[in-house]
Design a protein around this motif. Structure first.
Motif, PDB file in Angstrom:
ATOM      1  N   ALA A 101      38.806   8.254  -6.181  1.00 12.94           N
ATOM      2  CA  ALA A 101      38.608   9.705  -6.088  1.00 12.94           C
ATOM      3  C   ALA A 101      38.157  10.269  -7.430  1.00 12.94           C
ATOM      4  O   ALA A 101      37.296  11.157  -7.492  1.00 12.94           O
ATOM      5  N   GLU A 102      38.722   9.739  -8.508  1.00 12.91           N
ATOM      6  CA  GLU A 102      38.325  10.181  -9.848  1.00 12.91           C
ATOM      7  C   GLU A 102      36.864   9.837 -10.127  1.00 12.91           C
ATOM      8  O   GLU A 102      36.092  10.670 -10.622  1.00 12.91           O
ATOM      9  N   TRP A 103      36.468   8.593  -9.809  1.00 13.47           N
ATOM     10  CA  TRP A 103      35.078   8.181 -10.037  1.00 13.47           C
ATOM     11  C   TRP A 103      34.123   8.957  -9.128  1.00 13.47           C
ATOM     12  O   TRP A 103      33.017   9.305  -9.537  1.00 13.47           O
ATOM     13  N   SER A 104      34.538   9.232  -7.896  1.00 15.27           N
ATOM     14  CA  SER A 104      33.674   9.936  -6.946  1.00 15.27           C
ATOM     15  C   SER A 104      33.371  11.356  -7.388  1.00 15.27           C
ATOM     16  O   SER A 104      32.355  11.943  -6.986  1.00 15.27           O
ATOM     17  N   ILE A 132      37.806  -1.673  -4.651  1.00 14.08           N
ATOM     18  CA  ILE A 132      37.837  -2.170  -6.027  1.00 14.08           C
ATOM     19  C   ILE A 132      38.825  -1.403  -6.887  1.00 14.08           C
ATOM     20  O   ILE A 132      39.609  -1.988  -7.648  1.00 14.08           O
ATOM     21  N   LEU A 133      38.825  -0.074  -6.758  1.00 16.00           N
ATOM     22  CA  LEU A 133      39.594   0.767  -7.672  1.00 16.00           C
ATOM     23  C   LEU A 133      40.904   1.286  -7.104  1.00 16.00           C
ATOM     24  O   LEU A 133      41.777   1.713  -7.872  1.00 16.00           O
ATOM     25  N   GLY A 134      41.050   1.290  -5.784  1.00 11.89           N
ATOM     26  CA  GLY A 134      42.180   1.979  -5.180  1.00 11.89           C
ATOM     27  C   GLY A 134      41.828   3.443  -4.939  1.00 11.89           C
ATOM     28  O   GLY A 134      40.900   3.981  -5.552  1.00 11.89           O
ATOM     29  N   LYS A 135      42.553   4.104  -4.050  1.00  9.12           N
ATOM     30  CA  LYS A 135      42.195   5.459  -3.618  1.00  9.12           C
ATOM     31  C   LYS A 135      42.219   6.460  -4.765  1.00  9.12           C
ATOM     32  O   LYS A 135      41.338   7.315  -4.884  1.00  9.12           O
ATOM     33  N   GLU A 142      31.087   3.550  -0.464  1.00  8.52           N
ATOM     34  CA  GLU A 142      32.306   4.346  -0.614  1.00  8.52           C
ATOM     35  C   GLU A 142      33.545   3.516  -0.288  1.00  8.52           C
ATOM     36  O   GLU A 142      34.582   3.626  -0.964  1.00  8.52           O
ATOM     37  N   LYS A 143      33.462   2.684   0.727  1.00  8.15           N
ATOM     38  CA  LYS A 143      34.584   1.799   1.063  1.00  8.15           C
ATOM     39  C   LYS A 143      34.809   0.758  -0.020  1.00  8.15           C
ATOM     40  O   LYS A 143      35.949   0.437  -0.377  1.00  8.15           O
TER      41      LYS A 143
END
Length: 259
Positions: free
Chosen positions: A143-146, A136-139, A130-131
């Motif tokens: 959040a979108e990928w999560s 890699i993507l930024g917050k 998760e970190k």
């Protein structure tokens, strides 16, 4: 076809354990937690009596030739190779988006900066994954990928010569118990992370592909947000042909994929 090799398992301890990487500020200096050398039976998929698939086992082997003639510090190869890996992962595991974020060239030589990893492990814990996703993507994108389904997938390839010694082996996830995993800290000079170490279990089934060539890859899950099992893996102390003197070289590429 069965043979044997030696691997180094982690051991359960009451206290938290850690690797210190580049310890003392010396590049390549590694301080390791306790490991236990263990002889294991190996199933060679080259013999054709057993198979492995990503769907069933979270790892698979494939013939995937590359246009890259030489991996190294010189510029120019990473873009080509990244595109090859992205195409392969889209076709092989159905990834919709692929981000290739790290390449590690490993050479089995005492003077090499990065040698084959000889501890049975998987690369990410849930917290670590998760970190890394945010890193890699930024917050915002993380959040979108999560909100959907993402995974970290490692792609490993021999470099220059077929693998004659220290092949990469895998434990079938179906033979691993949850209590076999141990959270291990990674202490770098400037940061801290962790991996999942694997403790010995007589049920573990070890699989490898003998004499892998630079035209072959193995891709394997190291974290999946929907619970696909991570794959315990390690370089195996084993020599296929004692008359062959080539040095074991490989490149491993870490990727982040979204389904």
């Amino acid at each position: 076809m069965s043979s044997t090799g030696m691997v180094n398992y982690h051991v359960h301890k009451p206290e938290r354990q850690a690797f210190e990487i580049d310890a003392g500020g010396i590049e390549g200096n590694l301080v390791s937690p306790k490991l236990v050398a263990t002889e294991v039976a190996l199933t060679d998929l080259r013999a054709g009596t057993s198979t492995a698939s990503y769907e069933a086992d979270s790892f698979a082997f494939a013939r995937v030739p590359t246009q890259v003639a030489q991996f190294g510090a010189e510029a120019g190869w990473q873009g080509v190779y990244d595109r090859e890996l992205a195409k392969m992962l889209r076709q092989s595991i159905g990834a919709r988006d692929v981000v290739v974020f790290d390449h590690t060239l490993r050479i089995d030589d005492p003077d090499a900066k990065r040698r084959p990893a000889r501890n049975v492990h998987s690369d990410y814990s849930q917290e670590g994954a998760e970190k890394r996703l945010i890193g890699i993507l930024g917050k915002e994108r993380a959040a979108e990928w999560s909100a959907g389904h993402y995974a970290f997938v490692n792609v490993w390839r021999p470099v220059e010569n077929p693998i004659n010694s220290a092949p990469l082996g895998f434990v079938r996830p179906s033979t691993v118990a949850g209590e076999d995993w141990i959270l291990i800290d990674l202490i770098y000079p400037d940061r801290r992370g962790h991996i999942m170490g694997l403790a010995a279990n007589d049920r573990h089934e070890w699989v490898y592909l003998s004499r892998m060539t630079p035209d072959e890859v193995v891709y394997f899950n190291i974290y999946d947000s929907k619970g696909r099992p991570s794959v315990g893996h390690s370089a195996i102390d084993r020599v296929e042909d004692p008359d062959v003197a080539t040095v074991r070289k490989s490149i491993e590429s870490r990727t982040l994929v979204r389904f």
